[in-house]
Design a protein around this motif. Structure first.
Motif, PDB file in Angstrom:
ATOM      1  N   GLU A   1       1.560   1.134  -6.937  1.00 13.19           N
ATOM      2  CA  GLU A   1       0.354   1.734  -7.486  1.00 13.19           C
ATOM      3  C   GLU A   1      -0.415   0.659  -8.258  1.00 13.19           C
ATOM      4  OE1 GLU A   1      -0.787   4.671  -6.844  1.00 13.19           O
ATOM      5  OE2 GLU A   1       0.978   5.293  -5.686  1.00 13.19           O
TER       6      GLU A   1
ATOM      7  N   LYS B   1      -6.415   0.516  -5.232  1.00 13.87           N
ATOM      8  CA  LYS B   1      -5.552   0.555  -4.052  1.00 13.87           C
ATOM      9  C   LYS B   1      -6.220   1.292  -2.884  1.00 13.87           C
ATOM     10  CE  LYS B   1      -1.371   2.959  -2.544  1.00 13.87           C
ATOM     11  NZ  LYS B   1      -0.162   3.686  -2.980  1.00 13.87           N
ATOM     12  N   ASN B   2      -6.683   2.498  -3.136  1.00 12.61           N
ATOM     13  CA  ASN B   2      -7.286   3.288  -2.055  1.00 12.61           C
ATOM     14  C   ASN B   2      -8.585   2.674  -1.557  1.00 12.61           C
ATOM     15  OD1 ASN B   2      -5.217   5.172  -2.052  1.00 12.61           O
ATOM     16  ND2 ASN B   2      -6.220   6.455  -3.596  1.00 12.61           N
ATOM     17  N   LEU B   3      -9.383   2.127  -2.486  1.00 15.54           N
ATOM     18  CA  LEU B   3     -10.645   1.497  -2.091  1.00 15.54           C
ATOM     19  C   LEU B   3     -10.394   0.323  -1.148  1.00 15.54           C
ATOM     20  CD1 LEU B   3     -13.706   1.158  -2.311  1.00 15.54           C
ATOM     21  CD2 LEU B   3     -13.314  -0.232  -4.369  1.00 15.54           C
TER      22      LEU B   3
ATOM     23  N   ARG C   1      -4.737  -0.637  -9.398  1.00 16.79           N
ATOM     24  CA  ARG C   1      -6.141  -0.251  -9.459  1.00 16.79           C
ATOM     25  C   ARG C   1      -6.879  -0.682  -8.188  1.00 16.79           C
ATOM     26  NH1 ARG C   1      -9.421  -1.513 -14.863  1.00 16.79           N
ATOM     27  NH2 ARG C   1      -7.738  -0.119 -15.546  1.00 16.79           N
TER      28      ARG C   1
ATOM     29  N   PHE D   1       0.821  -1.211   0.000  1.00 16.46           N
ATOM     30  CA  PHE D   1       0.000   0.000   0.000  1.00 16.46           C
ATOM     31  C   PHE D   1       0.858   1.265   0.000  1.00 16.46           C
ATOM     32  CE2 PHE D   1      -3.446  -2.731   1.920  1.00 16.46           C
ATOM     33  CZ  PHE D   1      -4.323  -2.598   0.852  1.00 16.46           C
TER      34      PHE D   1
ATOM     35  N   PHE E   1      -7.703  -0.221   0.677  1.00 16.09           N
ATOM     36  CA  PHE E   1      -7.118   0.224   1.937  1.00 16.09           C
ATOM     37  C   PHE E   1      -8.183   0.801   2.871  1.00 16.09           C
ATOM     38  CE2 PHE E   1      -4.983   3.536   4.482  1.00 16.09           C
ATOM     39  CZ  PHE E   1      -4.148   2.710   5.215  1.00 16.09           C
ATOM     40  N   TYR E   2      -9.069   1.637   2.329  1.00 17.06           N
ATOM     41  CA  TYR E   2     -10.091   2.246   3.184  1.00 17.06           C
ATOM     42  C   TYR E   2     -11.161   1.239   3.600  1.00 17.06           C
ATOM     43  CZ  TYR E   2      -7.906   6.710   2.179  1.00 17.06           C
ATOM     44  OH  TYR E   2      -7.010   7.734   2.107  1.00 17.06           O
ATOM     45  N   THR E   3     -11.344   0.212   2.790  1.00 19.02           N
ATOM     46  CA  THR E   3     -12.238  -0.873   3.217  1.00 19.02           C
ATOM     47  C   THR E   3     -11.656  -1.591   4.424  1.00 19.02           C
ATOM     48  OG1 THR E   3     -13.047  -1.189   0.961  1.00 19.02           O
ATOM     49  CG2 THR E   3     -13.381  -3.003   2.513  1.00 19.02           C
TER      50      THR E   3
ATOM     51  N   GLU F   1       5.772   4.872   4.584  1.00 26.69           N
ATOM     52  CA  GLU F   1       5.718   6.070   3.756  1.00 26.69           C
ATOM     53  C   GLU F   1       6.690   7.137   4.233  1.00 26.69           C
ATOM     54  OE1 GLU F   1       1.608   7.151   3.773  1.00 26.69           O
ATOM     55  OE2 GLU F   1       1.194   6.046   1.922  1.00 26.69           O
TER      56      GLU F   1
ATOM     57  N   ARG G   1       1.865   1.083   7.318  1.00 24.51           N
ATOM     58  CA  ARG G   1       1.830   1.862   6.073  1.00 24.51           C
ATOM     59  C   ARG G   1       2.328   3.282   6.327  1.00 24.51           C
ATOM     60  NH1 ARG G   1      -2.103   5.368   3.753  1.00 24.51           N
ATOM     61  NH2 ARG G   1      -2.061   5.393   1.462  1.00 24.51           N
TER      62      ARG G   1
END
Length: 640
Positions: free
Chosen positions: A26, A30-32, A28, A22, A34-36, A89, A85
C-alpha cells in the motif's frame, strides 16, 4: 533470437516485481499509477512510433539491437503487469504472513514463495513476451538499416520483390521462424495444465490452506501442434489473389485509373486527363484547389474503356489542383473511385519534382512509355545521369559511343528522350561533373589539376578520375564552360546539372596557390548560369549538388535555381531531412530544395516517412524516373 530472449527475461523479471508491489503493498498513488499503466493498453502501438523514434535517436539507439530490446520491453510491460497482478492477488496471504513470522523479508518471500507458486503465470508471460518480440515487424523495419542486424520478420519480408516473389524462400524462412515458437510452447505447455498444490508445511509454521487445483486438460501431442503451426504459416503466406469465399474468388473493384497527359501545365494550357476503366458508363471528376471544389467534369466512357476530360484552369501560377474521380454505371451508381492531381506553373523550377534517367543505349523502344510514367507521377524535370561521352568531353564524337564505364550509348536515344520529355512539359538536365577528368585528359593537362602537394594530384575512385581546378579563370574552368556551351548549342537540354564528390575541400593549383573549393564552387556556378542564360534565357536552369550538405552555406545563395542536397552521414536521422530542407531554404533565400536520399525501396516504411518529412518541410525528393525504378544508389543505373 538474442533480442527475443533478452526481452523475455527483462519483461518477466520487471513485470513480476511491479505486479507484486501493486498486489501486496500500500503506497500513495498506487491506484493512479496502476490505472495509468493500464491506460497505455488503450493506445494503438502505431501511435508511439514517431515519439519512440525521436527518443531512440536522442539516445543513439537507432540501428541497434539494444534499441529494439528497450522498446519491446516497454511495450510489453502494461499488459503483463496487469496479468500478473491478478494472479498474485489470488494467492493466499497466509503463506506470506507465516514467512514474516519466521523472519523472512519481502524479497525472500517474493523469490522463495511467490515466484515458485507463480510458475504457470510467469510461463504465460514469458511465452507472450517471446512471441511478441520474435514476431514484431514495424519497429524493426523502421529503425534497423544494417542488413546484419535485421530481425527475422524483416528479413522474410525482403524476399518479396517488386516484380516477383520467391514463395519457396518465404516458406522456408517462415518454417525457420515458426520452429522456435513451437519449441518454446512445447517446453512450457505443462505449466499451463499442471495442478498447483499450495502447501505450507515445508520449513515454515504450519498453516492449513485449501489446495488449489486446475482441472486437467488433454494435451495434444507436440507433432500436432507442429502440423497446425505449419498450416497457419502456409495460410498466412498464400497470395491474396487466391483467397476465395464459398468456392468463388472474392469480388474486386473494377480497374479504374486516371492520369494527366503532362507533368505540369503552363498558364493558359488546357489540362487533359486520360481515364481508363473496365466497365461503367461514365466518369465524373471533381477538381479541387486546397479544400474548395472548383469544377466538376463528366464524360461517357468510349466503349466502356476510356474517356478524356479537358479543362482550362485559371491563368494563376503556381497552383496545384486535386482531382477526385468516380466511375459510374448507367444509373449513376458509383462503381469505383480514384484520384490524381496536376500543377499549373510558369516554369518547372517553381515546383521541381526532379527525376532521373540512366539508360541511353541504342534502340531504346520504351521512350513514350517512360515519359507517360514520369507525367503520371508529376516528374517535371529529369537528370540525364551519365549520358556524356567523357567528363571533360561531354558531346560524343559519333552518334554511337562508349562511355568511360564501357557502356554503349546512343546520342539519338538521348535526343529522342529530350524531345519526348519536352512534349510532356518535362525539362531535361544533362549531368556533368564540376571537376572530374579522365586519366588520359589529365596526362595531357597535368597543370590543370588540383593537388594535395606538389606532383600529387587528387584522384577519385583510385585513379578512375582526376580532380581538376574549377576556379573561374583557371584553364579547366574555361574548358568546361565551353563544353557546356557546346552541349546547349548542339542539343535541346534545358540547363546544366553540376555534380561534385564531396571531397576534397581544399587543394593547391599548379602554382602552389591554395584553392578553397567552398569559395570556388559558387563562383563557378555563377559562370555556368551566365552560359545557360545566354543559351536558354530565363527558362534555363542550373543545379549544383551539395554532397553531404557541403558547402551549402556558400552554394545555396549562388546563381542556381534550386538547392540540391545529396544526403550522407552524419545526416542519418529522419528529422535531419527536415533540418536540411529548412536550412537550405533559408540560405537560398526561398529557393526550392531537392533532396537525394538513397533508401532501399524494400524499406517502404522508411521511404514513406522520408517523403512525408521532406514534403511537409517544403522540399522535393529525387527518387523516381526510369519506369518501375526507385533511386537507391549514388550510381543511378544501379538503382532498384
Amino acid at each position: 533470437m538474442g533480442v527475443a530472449v533478452s526481452v523475455t527475461a527483462l519483461v518477466t523479471t520487471l513485470t513480476a516485481m511491479m505486479a507484486y508491489a501493486f498486489a501486496r503493498f500500500e503506497f500513495r498513488g498506487k491506484n493512479l499509477i496502476f490505472y495509468t499503466i493500464l491506460a497505455m493498453m488503450m493506445v494503438p502501438a502505431m501511435m508511439f512510433i514517431i515519439p519512440q523514434f525521436m527518443v531512440a535517436r536522442t539516445l543513439s539507439l537507432l540501428d541497434s539491437l539494444p534499441g529494439l530490446v528497450l522498446v519491446y520491453t516497454s511495450g510489453a510491460m502494461a499488459f503483463n503487469t496487469f496479468l500478473l497482478r491478478g494472479f498474485f492477488e489470488s494467492l493466499p496471504r497466509e503463506l506470506e504472513e507465516s514467512a514474516l513470522m519466521d523472519g523472512a523479508n519481502h524479497f525472500t518471500i517474493f523469490t522463495r514463495i511467490i515466484v515458485p507458486l507463480s510458475t504457470p503465470a510467469l510461463s504465460t508471460v514469458a511465452v507472450f513476451s517471446f512471441l511478441g518480440a520474435w514476431d514484431e515487424y514495424i519497429w524493426a523495419l523502421t529503425v534497423i538499416t544494417d542488413a546484419e542486424k535485421r530481425t527475422l520478420p524483416v528479413a522474410i519480408a525482403n524476399f518479396r520483390g517488386v516484380h516477383a516473389t520467391d514463395w519457396g524462400l518465404i516458406f522456408a524462412a517462415s518454417l525457420v521462424a515458426v520452429v522456435p515458437t513451437i519449441i518454446i510452447f512445447v517446453l512450457f505447455q505443462r505449466y499451463f495444465v499442471q495442478g498447483v498444490d499450495l502447501r505450507s508445511d515445508q520449513g515454515m509454521t504450519p498453516v492449513r490452506v485449501r489446495p488449489v487445483r486446475i482441472r486437467p486438460v488433454r494435451v495434444r501431442p507436440a507433432w500436432r501442434w507442429l502440423a497446425s503451426a505449419l498450416l497457419a504459416v502456409a495460410a498466412s503466406a498464400m497470395p491474396l489473389a487466391t483467397a476465395t469465399h464459398g468456392g468463388t474468388a472474392l469480388a474486386q473493384e473494377p480497374v479504374f485509373d486516371a492520369a494527366p497527359d503532362r507533368a505540369f501545365y503552363r498558364p493558359g494550357e488546357p489540362v487533359m486527363l486520360h481515364v481508363t476503366a473496365e466497365g461503367g458508363a461514365q466518369v465524373e471528376a471533381t477538381i479541387t484547389h486546397l479544400a474548395a471544389a472548383v469544377t466538376t467534369l463528366r464524360a461517357p466512357l468510349d466503349g466502356g474503356a476510356a474517356a478524356a476530360l479537358t479543362w482550362t484552369p485559371p491563368a494563376v501560377a503556381p497552383r496545384g489542383y486535386g482531382v477526385d474521380l468516380r466511375l459510374l454505371d448507367a444509373d449513376g451508381a458509383t462503381l469505383a473511385t480514384t484520384s490524381t492531381a496536376f500543377d499549373v506553373l510558369e516554369r518547372w523550377m517553381q515546383a521541381p519534382r526532379y527525376g532521373f534517367l540512366s539508360e541511353f543505349g541504342p534502340g531504346r523502344d520504351d521512350i513514350a512509355e517512360t515519359m507517360a510514367w514520369c507525367a503520371r507521377y508529376h516528374i517535371n524535370g529529369l537528370q540525364f545521369y551519365d549520358w556524356q561521352y567523357r567528363h571533360e568531353a561531354l558531346m560524343p564524337p559519333e552518334p554511337l559511343y562508349t562511355d568511360v564505364l564501357g557502356r554503349r550509348l546512343s546520342l539519338d536515344t538521348v535526343t529522342q528522350l529530350i524531345a519526348a520529355a519536352h512534349a510532356r512539359n518535362i525539362a531535361a538536365m544533362p549531368y556533368t561533373a564540376v571537376y572530374g577528368a579522365s586519366p588520359a585528359f589529365y596526362a595531357q593537362h597535368k597543370d590543370w589539376a588540383l593537388f594535395q602537394r606538389p606532383d600529387h594530384p587528387y584522384e577519385f575512385g583510385g585513379g578512375f578520375l582526376y580532380i581538376m581546378d574549377p576556379t573561374p579563370g583557371a584553364p579547366w574552368a574555361t574548358h568546361l564552360l565551353a563544353a557546356f556551351a557546346q552541349v546547349l548549342d548542339e542539343t535541346a537540354f534545358d540547363g546544366i546539372h553540376l555534380d561534385q564528390y564531396g571531397a576534397p575541400t581544399v587543394g593547391r593549383n599548379a602554382a602552389g596557390e591554395r584553392v578553397d573549393l567552398a569559395a570556388a564552387f559558387p563562383a563557378f556556378i555563377d559562370e555556368t548560369a551566365r552560359v545557360v542564360r545566354a543559351a536558354r534565357g530565363d527558362d534555363g536552369a542550373v543545379i549544383f549538388n551539395a554532397v553531404g550538405n557541403w558547402p551549402v552555406e556558400t552554394v545555396a545563395p549562388a546563381d542556381q535555381d534550386a538547392v540540391y542536397i545529396e544526403v550522407w552521414p552524419p545526416y542519418t536521422g529522419f528529422m535531419d531531412l527536415h533540418r536540411l530542407v529548412a536550412n537550405a531554404e533559408a540560405l537560398g533565400g526561398g529557393k526550392p530544395v531537392i533532396i537525394a536520399a538513397y533508401i532501399p525501396p524494400r524499406q517502404f516504411a522508411n521511404v514513406r516517412l522520408a517523403d512525408a518529412l521532406i514534403f511537409a518541410s517544403g522540399g522535393y525528393h529525387l527518387e523516381l524516373g526510369e519506369p518501375g525504378a526507385m533511386l537507391a544508389d549514388p550510381y543511378f543505373p544501379g538503382s532498384a
